[in-house]
Design an enzyme around this catalytic site. Structure first.
Site, PDB file in Angstrom:
ATOM      1  N   GLN A 303       2.070 -10.445  13.304  1.00 54.13           N
ATOM      2  CA  GLN A 303       2.638  -9.292  12.599  1.00 54.13           C
ATOM      3  C   GLN A 303       3.977  -9.693  11.997  1.00 54.13           C
ATOM      4  O   GLN A 303       4.905 -10.062  12.716  1.00 54.13           O
ATOM      5  CB  GLN A 303       2.748  -8.109  13.556  1.00 54.13           C
ATOM      6  N   TYR A 305       6.840  -8.971   8.557  1.00 58.56           N
ATOM      7  CA  TYR A 305       7.279  -8.158   7.428  1.00 58.56           C
ATOM      8  C   TYR A 305       8.343  -8.850   6.577  1.00 58.56           C
ATOM      9  O   TYR A 305       8.475  -8.546   5.398  1.00 58.56           O
ATOM     10  CB  TYR A 305       7.843  -6.827   7.924  1.00 58.56           C
ATOM     11  N   THR A 354      -2.461  -8.888  11.888  1.00 55.92           N
ATOM     12  CA  THR A 354      -2.758  -7.525  12.314  1.00 55.92           C
ATOM     13  C   THR A 354      -1.789  -6.498  11.724  1.00 55.92           C
ATOM     14  O   THR A 354      -2.079  -5.303  11.764  1.00 55.92           O
ATOM     15  CB  THR A 354      -2.772  -7.442  13.850  1.00 55.92           C
ATOM     16  N   GLU A 355      -0.659  -6.957  11.202  1.00 58.89           N
ATOM     17  CA  GLU A 355       0.238  -6.081  10.435  1.00 58.89           C
ATOM     18  C   GLU A 355       1.026  -6.905   9.426  1.00 58.89           C
ATOM     19  O   GLU A 355       1.520  -7.994   9.749  1.00 58.89           O
ATOM     20  CB  GLU A 355       1.235  -5.333  11.334  1.00 58.89           C
ATOM     21  N   ASN A 356       1.167  -6.360   8.236  1.00 60.85           N
ATOM     22  CA  ASN A 356       1.994  -6.937   7.173  1.00 60.85           C
ATOM     23  C   ASN A 356       2.088  -5.877   6.094  1.00 60.85           C
ATOM     24  O   ASN A 356       1.066  -5.315   5.699  1.00 60.85           O
ATOM     25  CB  ASN A 356       1.351  -8.218   6.621  1.00 60.85           C
TER      26      ASN A 356
END
Length: 434
Positions: A303, A305, A354-356
Site C-alpha cells: 500500500q 501513496y 492493495t491500495e494506491n
C-alpha cells in the site's frame, strides 16, 4: 496503453467502517461520538454500502474491473465477546456471492482499523489476549465463509501504529519548542501528511487529558489502545503474532485460501548527501523488520501513496512548489514502482497492490495518477516481479477516518443527501486496462 493479463486482479478497495454506515459496536463509532473527539464529524450512514453493495459491485464490473477488496467488520460479526452474529456473517456471504455474480473476485480483509468496543475495554492492541481473540474471530469467519473465499488479508496496514508513533514523537518535539516561530510551525506543519491514514494529530495531542477521562466512561480504560493508537514495540510484535495466529487458523480450515497482510509503505528517497542512513532506518522500521513474520505468507499487500524525502538532518518536506493532495501528500505516482521493486528484493512471494490512490477533487489528476502508477506496475511485471493485482483506493468517496468526508479518494462520487452514485471518468479509465 498496455493491458494486463486476463488473470490479473484489477479492482478497487474499501474498508467496512468507511463505507457501510452505522457500525455502532466499533471503537471508531464510539470515538466519533465522544465529546473530546479528534474526528471532525461522525460516520453515521457513511455511503450506505451495507445496503447498496450490489449497485457498487455492478458499477465496478460494468467499468471492466474484475476484483474487489473489502473488509469484514469484526464489531458486526462479534458484537459481544464470544457472541457471534449469524445475520452479519450471512450479510458478508451475500457480498461475496454478489461479487461472483458479476465476475468480480472478492479479496477479503479481516481487520481494517476498526475493532469491537469490548476488545478495547480489555486492553485492545496492547493486550496479549487480543491474539487469541483475533484467532477466534478468524476461526468463526473461516468456518462459515472459508469455502467462498480465495484471498484473505488478515490485517490492513499492520505497521500503521509505528508510523503514527513516529509522527507523534516528532510533533511532541515541535510543541516543546518555546520560540514563537517554532510554535507556529508546529501548528501548521501537517505531520498528518506523513502517515497514510486520515488523522488529526494536533487535536489528539492537545486533548489527551480530557480524552483520558472520557475514555474511562466509554471504554472503562484511561488509555485506549485501538489499532491506530500510538504503539509500543511490544504491541507492534503483538500485531504480527495476531496475524500469524489467524494464518494458522486459515491454513488449518481452508488451506486453499491465499493469505497475507498489507503494509503501508513509503518510497524512501535520500535526496541529499547524508540522507541515506535515515532512509535506510525508516525502511527498516516500515518494512524489513516484519520479514520474519511474513516470509511464509502467500502474498504481501503493498500500500503506497507517496514518497518520503531525507537529507543530512533526517526527514525533509515536499519540494517547493510540489503538487499536494487533499491529505497533504506529495503527488508522486512513481513511488509505487519504486516500492514494489524495493519490497521484491526481500519478499519473494506474490505481491498485490492493495491500495494506491490520490485524494483530489480534480478527477483528471486521478486519471493521470492511475496512468503513471499502472505504468510502473507493468514495468515491474515485465521485469519478472510477481505482481498479481492492483486495487485502487478507493472505490467510493468515503469516510476518511478523523478527516471525515472532505477527502475524496473515490472512483465513484456519492451524493450523501440521497446516496446517489456518480461514477467518475477515472473508474472507466482504470477498467480500460483490462
Amino acid at each position: 496503453m498496455t493491458h494486463f493479463p486476463k488473470e490479473f486482479l484489477l479492482g478497487a478497495s474499501t474498508a467496512a467502517h468507511q463505507v457501510e454506515g452505522n457500525n455502532t459496536n466499533s471503537d471508531c463509532w464510539a470515538m466519533e461520538h465522544m465529546e473530546h473527539t479528534s474526528y471532525v464529524e461522525p460516520s453515521l450512514d457513511a455511503v450506505d454500502h451495507y445496503n447498496r453493495y450490489e449497485e457498487d459491485i455492478k458499477l465496478m464490473a460494468e467499468a471492466g474491473l474484475n476484483a474487489y477488496r473489502f473488509s469484514l467488520e469484526w464489531a458486526r460479526i462479534e458484537p459481544e465477546e464470544g457472541v457471534f452474529s449469524k445475520e452479519a456473517v450471512e450479510h458478508y456471504r451475500s457480498v461475496i456471492r454478489c461479487c461472483r455474480k458479476y465476475g468480480v473476485e472478492p479479496v477479503v480483509t479481516l481487520h481494517h482499523f476498526s475493532s469491537p468496543i469490548w476488545l478495547i475495554s480489555k486492553g485492545g492492541w496492547e493486550a496479549e489476549t487480543t491474539i487469541d481473540d483475533f484467532a477466534r474471530y478468524t476461526r468463526y469467519v473461516i468456518e462459515k465463509l472459508g469455502d467462498e473465499i480465495n484471498y484473505i488479508c488478515t490485517i490492513n496496514e499492520a505497521n500503521m501504529g509505528l508510523q503514527i508513533t513516529a509522527i507523534a514523537e516528532r510533533y511532541k518535539r515541535q510543541m516543546m519548542a518555546q520560540m514563537a516561530k517554532a510554535q507556529e510551525t508546529a501548528g501548521k506543519d501537517d505531520a498528518d501528511g506523513t502517515v497514510q491514514v486520515g488523522i488529526n494529530l494536533q487535536k489528539m495531542m492537545e486533548e489527551q487529558k480530557e480524552a483520558a477521562e472520557e475514555n474511562k466512561k466509554v471504554f472503562g480504560v484511561e488509555k485506549v489502545a485501538n489499532f491506530t493508537s500510538v504503539r509500543s514495540v511490544e504491541s507492534d510484535i503483538l500485531v504480527m503474532k495476531a496475524h500469524q495466529a489467524a494464518k494458522e487458523v486459515i491454513r488449518e480450515l481452508a488451506p486453499q485460501i491465499q493469505v497475507g497482510l498489507t503494509l503501508s509503505l513509503h518510497d524512501m528517497q535520500a535526496v541529499q548527501a547524508g540522507g541515506e542512513p535515515f532512509a535506510e532506518e525508516e525502511w527498516e522500521n516500515e518494512f524489513t523488520h516484519y520479514l520474519p513474520y511474513i516470509q511464509n505468507d502467500d502474498f504481501l499487500g503493498v500500500q503506497n501513496y507517496t514518497r518520503s524525502l531525507f537529507g543530512p538532518e533526517g526527514g525533509m518536506p515536499s519540494p517547493e512548489g510540489a503538487e499536494l493532495t487533499q491529505m497533504n501528500y506529495e503527488v508522486y505516482p512513481e513511488a509505487l514502482e519504486h516500492v514494489i521493486r524495493k519490497v521484491a528484493e526481500n519478499f519473494k512471494g506474490t505481491l498485490l497492490v492493495t491500495e494506491n490512490g490520490i485524494a483530489t477533487d480534480d478527477d483528471s489528476r486521478r486519471v493521470a495518477f492511475i496512468e503513471k502508477a499502472l505504468e510502473g506496475v507493468q514495468n515491474c511485471i515485465q521485469d519478472g516481479i510477481p505482481v498479481k493485482g492492483y486495487f485502487h483506493w478507493s472505490l467510493l468517496d468515503n469516510f476518511e477516518w478523523q478527516k471525515g468526508y472532505s477527502m475524496t479518494f473515490g472512483l465513484i462520487a456519492v451524493d450523501r443527501s440521497t446516496q446517489t452514485r456518480i461514477p467518475k471518468k477515472s473508474l472507466t479509465y482504470l477498467g480500460s486496462f483490462r
